[in-house]
Every structure is written in structure tokens, then in C-alpha cells.
Design a protein around this motif. Structure first.
Motif, PDB file in Angstrom:
ATOM      1  N   ARG A 183       0.841  -1.207   0.000  1.00  0.00           N
ATOM      2  CA  ARG A 183       0.000   0.000   0.000  1.00  0.00           C
ATOM      3  C   ARG A 183       0.871   1.249   0.000  1.00  0.00           C
ATOM      4  N   SER A 184       0.272   2.340  -0.446  1.00  0.00           N
ATOM      5  CA  SER A 184       0.999   3.589  -0.602  1.00  0.00           C
ATOM      6  C   SER A 184       1.517   4.116   0.733  1.00  0.00           C
ATOM      7  N   GLY A 194       2.368   9.042   9.607  1.00  0.00           N
ATOM      8  CA  GLY A 194       3.504   8.942  10.534  1.00  0.00           C
ATOM      9  C   GLY A 194       4.694   8.256   9.894  1.00  0.00           C
ATOM     10  N   LYS A 195       4.403   7.201   9.153  1.00  0.00           N
ATOM     11  CA  LYS A 195       5.456   6.438   8.472  1.00  0.00           C
ATOM     12  C   LYS A 195       6.106   7.295   7.379  1.00  0.00           C
ATOM     13  N   PRO A 224       2.632   0.863  -5.493  1.00  0.00           N
ATOM     14  CA  PRO A 224       1.209   1.138  -5.213  1.00  0.00           C
ATOM     15  C   PRO A 224       0.793   2.470  -5.834  1.00  0.00           C
ATOM     16  N   GLN A 225      -0.339   2.475  -6.503  1.00  0.00           N
ATOM     17  CA  GLN A 225      -0.807   3.716  -7.131  1.00  0.00           C
ATOM     18  C   GLN A 225      -1.573   4.526  -6.099  1.00  0.00           C
ATOM     19  N   ASN A 226      -1.416   5.828  -6.160  1.00  0.00           N
ATOM     20  CA  ASN A 226      -2.206   6.686  -5.287  1.00  0.00           C
ATOM     21  C   ASN A 226      -2.473   7.986  -6.021  1.00  0.00           C
ATOM     22  N   ASP A 227      -3.527   8.679  -5.607  1.00  0.00           N
ATOM     23  CA  ASP A 227      -3.856   9.906  -6.323  1.00  0.00           C
ATOM     24  C   ASP A 227      -3.309  11.142  -5.609  1.00  0.00           C
ATOM     25  N   LEU A 228      -2.426  10.908  -4.620  1.00  0.00           N
ATOM     26  CA  LEU A 228      -1.889  12.034  -3.852  1.00  0.00           C
ATOM     27  C   LEU A 228      -0.569  12.531  -4.416  1.00  0.00           C
ATOM     28  N   CYS A 229       0.062  11.709  -5.240  1.00  0.00           N
ATOM     29  CA  CYS A 229       1.415  12.054  -5.653  1.00  0.00           C
ATOM     30  C   CYS A 229       1.637  11.578  -7.080  1.00  0.00           C
ATOM     31  N   GLN A 230       2.335  12.392  -7.871  1.00  0.00           N
ATOM     32  CA  GLN A 230       2.647  11.934  -9.223  1.00  0.00           C
ATOM     33  C   GLN A 230       4.146  12.068  -9.506  1.00  0.00           C
ATOM     34  N   GLU A 271       7.863   4.708  -2.300  1.00  0.00           N
ATOM     35  CA  GLU A 271       6.591   5.293  -1.855  1.00  0.00           C
ATOM     36  C   GLU A 271       5.597   4.196  -1.438  1.00  0.00           C
ATOM     37  N   THR A 272       6.166   3.185  -0.770  1.00  0.00           N
ATOM     38  CA  THR A 272       5.375   2.031  -0.325  1.00  0.00           C
ATOM     39  C   THR A 272       5.536   1.869   1.177  1.00  0.00           C
TER      40      THR A 272
END
Length: 292
Positions: A6-7, A13-14, A191-197, A246-247
Motif C-alpha cells: 500500500r501507498s 507517521g510512516k 502502489p498507485q495513489n492519487d496524492l502524488c505523481q 513510496e510504499t
């Protein structure tokens, strides 16, 4: 991609802890300091000409370490002139650290600070609603454009806020850095996330060209010591792996083939240099200065 990956952005915190390890094991801030010492004075040489107040807008100011370096250079250029420094930063934790840093820093008597707990797009929406577009003498966005959804629109908006002789400074990872190679080769397997590109200076200069904006781009070499990543069970190495990919808990959750492939690649010359027994990842930064 294994579903258990997961992202990193899903665990604040991590993320904060892995970012702290990155700063401690990289020359990121030293590299920025070098730019501020050698290049910034020439860049800001005319931003305050004939002005009774210099207005600075910091987008994603973080904990303020770099912001205060910038302010000291502006103060040196324009002794005694009032400076209005506004900060847009979405993290309450970072704003608290920034305020703490200001409280224990001397020679800030002529600087007025204001903090806005919001993202750059929230700030943009708020300003556009007010319909009073204040002009700024210096706007800077340091290592934050990765977290913006529509980068060209953001660049265009903030550029429209530049006053006479004003400049905008953007710092991002360089297209010649190891990050560029890492994201191109492995980005789809993280992991894909929409917070960062994934965006480098190559992408940004292309956007600026498309917008017809005038800019200069300087690259400064920086490294991140990732030697601990190759020591099994090393807590520091684990956190650096998280930052690189970024995991969250990359070492514990990534498929073995991805770990093996990445572990081998990161030691190759296109990603890192080996020096005195250390593996130094190429963290080269680009400093893009845009004219009003």
C-alpha cells in the motif's frame, strides 16, 4: 502488484519518518543551501527595487528551514526593508515546526509571517473566489509539485500573481537523477495513489515551454546514501526503501521478484554511484527560475 502493498501516503507517521531518514541520509538540504548561497542572490537582485515592502509567497513551505535561508538572502539584498512572508502548507505538524523555528531565529524583526493551512489548489480556489489577486515579488515551490493534480494550471495561476521584476523558483528532482529512471522503470509496479505523481524537471520544462513562459534551469548534484537498504533487517534501510518506492513497509510486503530486481538495479551506475563502500543514489535537483 501484490495486493498487500500500500501507498506510503496512507500512513502519515510512516511517511514523515521515512522522509526524515531521507533528509538525514541525503545531501538534499546541503544542495539547496549551495544554490541559495551561490545563485539566489543574483536571481533576487531586482525583485525589491523601489518597493517599500517585499512580498514572498511560499507554496509548500514545510518546516521552514529552506524558507528562512531564502529570507536571509532577501534581507541581505534589501537591508531593513519590510518583508511579508506568507506560507501555504497543508500539514499542521509542519506549520508548528516552522513557527518554532521562527521563534528561535534572530534577525527576523522586519519579517511578517502568515501561515495558511491549505494545499496550493485550496489556496488558488480561495484567492480566485475573493477576486483580489495580490501580486508577489518572489514565489517559491520547493519539492511540492508532485502533490499537485493539475501542474500546468498551477504554474499558470501562480505565474499570473508575479509583480514587476518578480521571479518564481521551483525545485524538483532532475530528469538526470536516479528518480527519473526509477519511476520510468518501476512506477507502474509500486502502489498507485492519487496524492502524488512522478514528475521531474524534464516534464516541467516541457510544460513551461507549452505555456510560453521564460525560465532558466540549473542542475545541482545531490546524493542519498542507500547503503543500509542492502543490510537485511536494518530499520533505517527499511525506511529508505519505503521512501524510494513510496510504499508502506516495502521490504515486508513487496513480491520477492520486485525486491530482487530493484535491489540489483539500484546498485547500477544509472541509478547510483559506489564510493568508499557506500551506495549513493543519484538525487540530483533542478532549480527552475521563471521570469514574470
Amino acid at each position: 502488484m501484490a495486493s498487500s502493498m500500500r501507498s506510503l501516503f496512507s500512513d502519515h507517521g510512516k511517511y514523515v519518518e521515512s522522509f526524515r531518514r531521507f533528509l538525514n541520509h541525503s545531501t538534499e538540504h546541503q544542495c539547496m543551501q549551495e544554490f541559495m548561497d551561490k545563485k539566489l542572490p543574483g536571481i533576487i537582485a531586482r525583485i525589491g527595487d523601489t518597493k517599500s515592502e517585499i512580498k514572498i509567497l511560499s507554496i509548500g513551505g514545510g518546516a521552514g528551514e529552506i524558507d528562512l535561508q531564502i529570507l536571509s538572502k532577501v534581507q541581505a539584498q534589501y537591508p531593513g526593508v519590510c518583508i511579508n512572508n506568507e506560507v501555504v502548507e497543508p500539514s499542521a505538524e509542519q506549520i508548528a515546526k516552522y513557527k518554532g523555528l521562527v521563534a528561535k531565529t534572530s534577525n527576523l524583526e522586519n519579517v511578517k509571517f502568515a501561515w495558511h493551512k491549505e494545499t496550493s489548489s485550496e489556496y488558488q480556489s480561495r484567492i480566485l473566489e475573493k477576486k483580489e489577486l495580490q501580486k508577489w515579488d518572489f514565489i517559491h515551490m520547493i519539492q511540492m509539485l508532485y502533490y499537485v493534480k493539475d501542474i500546468p494550471a498551477t504554474l499558470k495561476f501562480f505565474h499570473s500573481l508575479l509583480g514587476t521584476n518578480a521571479k518564481m523558483l521551483i525545485i524538483v528532482v532532475s530528469g538526470s537523477s536516479g528518480w527519473d529512471k526509477l519511476w520510468k522503470k518501476y512506477g507502474s509496479r509500486f502502489p498507485q495513489n492519487d496524492l502524488c505523481q512522478y514528475v521531474t524537471s524534464d516534464d516541467l520544462t516541457q510544460m513551461l515551454d507549452n505555456l510560453g513562459l521564460k525560465y532558466e534551469c540549473y542542475d545541482l548534484f545531490s546524493t542519498m546514501d542507500i547503503s543500509d537498504c542492502f543490510i537485511d533487517g536494518n530499520e533505517n534501510g527499511d525506511l529508505l526503501w519505503d521512501f524510494l518506492t513510496e510504499t508502506c513497509n516495502f521490504n515486508a510486503t513487496a513480491p520477492p521478484d520486485l525486491k530482487a530486481e530493484l535491489g540489483k538495479d539500484l546498485q547500477e551506475p544509472e541509478f547510483s554511484a559506489k564510493k568508499e563502500g557506500k551506495v549513493l543514489f543519484n538525487n540530483t535537483l533542478s532549480f527552475i527560475v521563471i521570469e514574470a
